[in-house]
Design an enzyme around this catalytic site. Structure first.
Site, PDB file in Angstrom:
ATOM      1  N   TYR A   1      28.271  16.205 -35.851  1.00 22.10           N
ATOM      2  CA  TYR A   1      28.733  17.729 -36.464  1.00 22.10           C
ATOM      3  C   TYR A   1      27.310  18.550 -36.130  1.00 22.10           C
ATOM      4  CZ  TYR A   1      25.744  16.950 -40.673  1.00 22.10           C
ATOM      5  OH  TYR A   1      24.562  17.028 -41.536  1.00 22.10           O
TER       6      TYR A   1
ATOM      7  N   LYS B   1      22.911  13.483 -35.160  1.00 22.45           N
ATOM      8  CA  LYS B   1      23.336  14.466 -36.289  1.00 22.45           C
ATOM      9  C   LYS B   1      24.937  13.933 -36.584  1.00 22.45           C
ATOM     10  CE  LYS B   1      23.447  19.180 -38.097  1.00 22.45           C
ATOM     11  NZ  LYS B   1      22.591  18.738 -39.297  1.00 22.45           N
TER      12      LYS B   1
HETATM   13  N1  PDD Z   1      21.345  19.739 -42.273  1.00 21.38           N
HETATM   14  N2  PDD Z   1      17.465  16.830 -41.489  1.00 21.38           N
HETATM   15  C1  PDD Z   1      18.588  16.366 -41.956  1.00 21.38           C
HETATM   16  C2  PDD Z   1      19.058  15.141 -42.198  1.00 21.38           C
HETATM   17  C3  PDD Z   1      19.451  17.431 -41.795  1.00 21.38           C
HETATM   18  O1  PDD Z   1      20.761  17.152 -42.375  1.00 21.38           O
HETATM   19  C4  PDD Z   1      19.226  18.798 -41.581  1.00 21.38           C
HETATM   20  C5  PDD Z   1      20.205  19.893 -41.423  1.00 21.38           C
HETATM   21  C6  PDD Z   1      17.709  19.105 -41.096  1.00 21.38           C
HETATM   22  C7  PDD Z   1      17.617  20.285 -40.680  1.00 21.38           C
HETATM   23  O2  PDD Z   1      17.981  20.695 -39.284  1.00 21.38           O
HETATM   24  P1  PDD Z   1      18.493  22.261 -38.741  1.00 21.38           P
HETATM   25  O3  PDD Z   1      17.267  22.951 -38.980  1.00 21.38           O
HETATM   26  O4  PDD Z   1      18.817  21.957 -37.454  1.00 21.38           O
HETATM   27  O5  PDD Z   1      19.420  22.695 -39.686  1.00 21.38           O
HETATM   28  C8  PDD Z   1      16.925  18.046 -41.396  1.00 21.38           C
HETATM   29  C9  PDD Z   1      22.558  20.622 -42.091  1.00 21.38           C
HETATM   30  C10 PDD Z   1      22.064  22.092 -42.404  1.00 21.38           C
HETATM   31  C11 PDD Z   1      23.778  20.078 -43.100  1.00 21.38           C
HETATM   32  O6  PDD Z   1      23.779  18.856 -42.922  1.00 21.38           O
HETATM   33  O7  PDD Z   1      24.214  20.816 -43.715  1.00 21.38           O
END
Ligand code: PDD
Length: 285
Positions: free
Chosen positions: A33, A149
């Site tokens: 995702y 992700k």
């Molecule tokens: N989460 N680390 C993890 C485990 C994450 O799930 C996320 C993002 C981040 C930060 O990544 P970014 O800056 O690309 O949003 C770090 C999203 C927001 C979510 O799962 O909803």
């Protein structure tokens, strides 16, 4: 207004939007995702999010469900149909529908694509950022490919819930050597006792956060000394500042780790400057 989701080629009201019971996303969390912020109706950091999506799909040997230009169009259309000015757009892709079997389905099985968008109350996040938030720490409990992700987020879900039950905003995972990896849905940062900004270097143990990647050049621009080096919980507790980054929150100052006050107990100047510069540089286009 009823919310609208894109599901495999159709825009549908949420009430009628669904995927098959044998979707591998449901059966195995066999999917990836992305989450992009929307500000003033525009997608923030869309290109790096799509680059990371490409990498996640590649690492899991999954096909793109549609071409990238089509996906970009669908994301915009979903934002538009839901009339989201400030919010988030989610892209979920699974390996598709097939009779349950751990091995990959037959070549040519169509991946499932779901795109949703929702508004968020930006003021609420601004209020949290003004006050700062608390984090708790927990032993790392995730798999060995946190750089992907993936929708397999059970350890993250359990960690976030524990944080909420303790009145905290986030849970930081801590590896066997006592170093913080990242939060359950955010990257982790501190300004250490010497005033150096620290965050863990990229590896399989953390998600390569898009916000993280965009913040580092801003540090250079603002003359903030930084070092991509892991930090311990102890170093965080003794540091001057701590904060979180993610697409959903931008830069969120931390004022307590496991109930120990960080710095003065108020959001620190580095977190505030980076947060302001991050959003203002995004609104410049
Ligand atoms: N989460 N680390 C993890 C485990 C994450 O799930 C996320 C993002 C981040 C930060 O990544 P970014 O800056 O690309 O949003 C770090 C999203 C927001 C979510 O799962 O909803």
């Amino acid at each position: 207004m009823s919310r609208v989701a894109y599901v495999n080629g159709r825009y549908l009201p949420h009430t009628g939007a669904s995927v098959h019971i044998e979707d591998r996303g449901f059966q195995f969390a066999d999917g990836v995702y992305e989450v992009c912020a929307v500000r003033d109706g525009r997608l923030i950091d869309e290109h790096p999010h799509l680059r990371r999506l490409h990498r996640s799909l590649h690492e899991l040997k999954m096909d793109w469900p549609v071409g990238e230009p089509a996906l970009r169009h669908i994301m915009r259309e979903t934002v538009r149909r839901n009339r989201v000015t400030n919010g988030l757009v989610y892209v979920q892709i699974s390996r598709g529908v097939a009779q349950r079997d751990h091995g990959f389905p037959a070549p040519g099985t169509k991946p499932t694509l779901v795109v949703t968008a929702r508004a968020i109350a930006v003021e609420k996040y601004d209020q949290w950022a003004k006050k700062g938030v608390a984090v708790i720490t927990l032993p790392e409990a995730r798999w060995a490919r946190c750089d992907i992700k993936s929708t397999g987020l059970l350890a993250n879900v359990l960690a976030k819930q524990q944080a909420r039950e303790k009145g905290a905003f986030e849970a930081w995972f801590v590896d066997r050597d006592g170093f913080v990896t990242e939060g359950s849905s955010t990257n982790a940062w501190i300004v250490d006792a010497k005033g150096v900004l620290r965050t863990r270097p990229l590896s399989n143990q953390i998600l390569p956060g898009v916000t993280r990647g965009e913040i580092l050049p801003l540090c250079r621009q603002l003359g903030i000394e930084f070092d991509e080096r892991p930090f311990t919980v102890e170093e965080a507790r003794n540091g001057r500042e701590a904060f979180l980054t993610a697409a959903s929150i931008g830069v969120m100052p931390i004022t307590a780790v496991d109930e120990s006050k960080i710095g003065s107990g108020a959001p620190g100047p580095v977190a505030i400057a980076l947060g302001e510069t991050y959003w203002s540089s995004r609104s410049d286009g």
